[in-house]
Design an enzyme around this catalytic site. Structure first.
Site, PDB file in Angstrom:
ATOM      1  N   GLU A 205      11.995 -32.862   3.073  1.00 18.71           N
ATOM      2  CA  GLU A 205      12.593 -33.720   2.265  1.00 18.71           C
ATOM      3  C   GLU A 205      13.004 -34.977   2.601  1.00 18.71           C
ATOM      4  O   GLU A 205      14.002 -35.354   1.992  1.00 18.71           O
ATOM      5  CB  GLU A 205      13.684 -32.590   1.337  1.00 18.71           C
ATOM      6  CG  GLU A 205      13.183 -31.583   0.772  1.00 18.71           C
ATOM      7  CD  GLU A 205      14.054 -31.200  -0.568  1.00 18.71           C
ATOM      8  OE1 GLU A 205      14.732 -31.891  -0.914  1.00 18.71           O
ATOM      9  OE2 GLU A 205      13.930 -29.984  -0.692  1.00 18.71           O
TER      10      GLU A 205
ATOM     11  N   ARG B 112      18.238 -23.223  -6.382  1.00 26.33           N
ATOM     12  CA  ARG B 112      19.125 -22.751  -7.348  1.00 26.33           C
ATOM     13  C   ARG B 112      18.359 -22.831  -8.751  1.00 26.33           C
ATOM     14  O   ARG B 112      17.190 -23.574  -8.772  1.00 26.33           O
ATOM     15  CB  ARG B 112      20.103 -23.803  -7.880  1.00 26.33           C
ATOM     16  CG  ARG B 112      21.106 -24.307  -6.472  1.00 26.33           C
ATOM     17  CD  ARG B 112      22.346 -25.017  -6.527  1.00 26.33           C
ATOM     18  NE  ARG B 112      22.065 -26.374  -7.096  1.00 26.33           N
ATOM     19  CZ  ARG B 112      21.541 -27.342  -6.209  1.00 26.33           C
ATOM     20  NH1 ARG B 112      21.652 -27.028  -5.042  1.00 26.33           N
ATOM     21  NH2 ARG B 112      21.303 -28.471  -6.764  1.00 26.33           N
TER      22      ARG B 112
ATOM     23  N   CYS C  54      -2.285  -3.137   7.503  1.00 32.04           N
ATOM     24  CA  CYS C  54      -1.809  -3.367   8.762  1.00 32.04           C
ATOM     25  C   CYS C  54      -2.049  -1.920   9.438  1.00 32.04           C
ATOM     26  O   CYS C  54      -2.279  -0.888   8.927  1.00 32.04           O
ATOM     27  CB  CYS C  54      -0.300  -3.920   8.829  1.00 32.04           C
ATOM     28  SG  CYS C  54       0.881  -2.254   8.235  1.00 32.04           S
TER      29      CYS C  54
ATOM     30  N   GLU D 122       0.975  -1.225  -0.104  1.00 29.22           N
ATOM     31  CA  GLU D 122       0.177   0.126   0.201  1.00 29.22           C
ATOM     32  C   GLU D 122       1.090   1.205  -0.121  1.00 29.22           C
ATOM     33  O   GLU D 122       0.640   2.067  -0.672  1.00 29.22           O
ATOM     34  CB  GLU D 122      -0.786  -0.039   1.255  1.00 29.22           C
ATOM     35  CG  GLU D 122      -1.880  -1.220   1.372  1.00 29.22           C
ATOM     36  CD  GLU D 122      -1.319  -2.437   1.989  1.00 29.22           C
ATOM     37  OE1 GLU D 122      -2.123  -3.062   2.531  1.00 29.22           O
ATOM     38  OE2 GLU D 122      -0.234  -2.614   2.185  1.00 29.22           O
TER      39      GLU D 122
END
Length: 367
Positions: free
Chosen positions: A299, A212, A80, A55
């Site tokens: 993972e 990457r 906010c 904003e």
């Protein structure tokens, strides 16, 4: 994407959240446009953490501030109302002369959660809520989940053979998935706060766990988190290089010297209480929330994934299924330690999607 009717200006604000796609966590990605006489006169999207919010950037982009009088601000998230790294967005909106604000959804953060709308309305600014809501909820699902449940959103990524194995009996897993699938994984990695892995997987695969683009590191790297209750991971492992920060989750059962050397290498560790000499996963999750992690990508290995599933901590899975058969005889299961006796009790995926990546198939879904 939802069939909900969305205004052209909110669609433009939503588009801004997608380009360029950078990770702004722990802030949510927000887009904002300013409209006057049915024309866009200002745009903004969230910058890296600590920078101005969407904003403010949109307001600053309008060179002739007189044009802000009687203008309308479209924002994908409620502005906010609190001081953080930057001043409250609502104060800037009120000061600008903008008279109307259209937002997609209320910010579920307890510091905001309707307070921004209330302050705008108390200053005679017309506020409408709901334009593009379903699209934005989907875009910000990890952030919304985190703010509502006070814990990180956990995704799991696994590459498996068609018989559900992630490694041979000797621990060999390079490479199950093809290059195209691995490139997809790097796109996942660059959009999360951290990558979580078990100590056994570190010792067997010795991964770098970086994000990457081909061989070029992205500027912002996820934190590497390793679960290692006994201090077994060798300190020369690739995860202790300086391409990214590494956080080791351990217990009192790991040696003081091992933990001291982690600090000396400019990485960090946290001691979590143990249950049967294993990490208390509930305490671990609480600590990750306290540290501000919103989205964590898991993972492996199979035992860690199985344990997180047992505790119902996994929100989404990404399974890269490869056209290979490994067989049994000590090979490693994609999910280990999860015992289900009835088909009625199996964990069923919702909102599933499928993507062909050359010869691999990516199956994803929510749990």
């Amino acid at each position: 994407m939802s069939n909900q009717k969305v205004s052209q200006f909110m669609l433009e604000a939503i588009t801004l959240t997608k380009k360029p796609k950078i990770n702004v966590s722990p802030n949510p990605f927000v887009g904002a446009v300013i409209v006057r006489n049915n024309k866009i006169i200002g745009k903004g999207s969230t910058r890296l953490y600590g920078g101005n919010h969407a904003e403010i950037i949109a307001i600053n982009s309008v060179k002739d501030k007189k044009k802000l009088d009687d203008a309308t601000l479209y924002s994908t998230l409620e502005p906010c109302v609190h001081f953080g790294k930057t001043p409250p967005c609502v104060d800037a909106i009120i000061k600008s002369g903008i008279l109307r604000v259209v937002i997609a959804i209320i910010d579920p953060d307890k510091k905001v959660n309707g307070k921004g709308v209330k302050k705008l309305r108390s200053n005679l600014i017309d506020v409408k809520i709901g334009d593009g809501a379903s699209i934005v909820r989907d875009e910000l699902k990890e952030y919304i989940f985190n703010r509502k449940n006070s814990r990180p959103y956990f995704s799991v990524k696994l590459a498996t053979s068609i018989d559900g194995k992630i490694a041979t009996k000797n621990g060999d897993s390079k490479w199950l998935s093809n290059k195209k699938s691995r490139s997809e994984v790097h796109q996942f990695r660059k959009n999360v706060d951290a990558i979580l892995i078990g100590s056994k997987t570190v010792m067997q695969d010795n991964p770098f766990l970086t994000a990457r683009n081909n061989d070029k590191l992205y500027k912002r790297q996820p934190v590497r988190i390793v679960i290692d209750s006994k201090g077994a991971v060798p300190l020369h492992s690739n995860i202790f290089n300086h391409q990214s920060k590494t956080l080791v989750i351990t217990t009192k059962f790991s040696s003081a010297n091992w933990k001291k050397k982690i600090i000396e290498m400019n990485h960090d560790y946290i001691e979590i209480e143990a249950i049967d000499k294993q990490i208390n996963l509930i305490k671990f999750v609480e600590k990750m929330h306290d540290l501000g992690f919103i989205h964590i990508l898991v993972e492996g290995g199979g035992k860690l994934v199985g344990a997180l599933l047992r505790y119902q901590l996994i929100n989404k899975v990404y399974f890269f299924i490869t056209p290979q058969i490994i067989g049994s005889g000590g090979s490693v299961n994609a999910v280990d330690g999860l015992s289900i006796n009835s088909m009625a009790d199996t964990l069923k995926l919702r909102n599933t999607s499928y993507k062909l990546l050359k010869n691999d198939i990516l199956v994803s879904g929510e749990i």
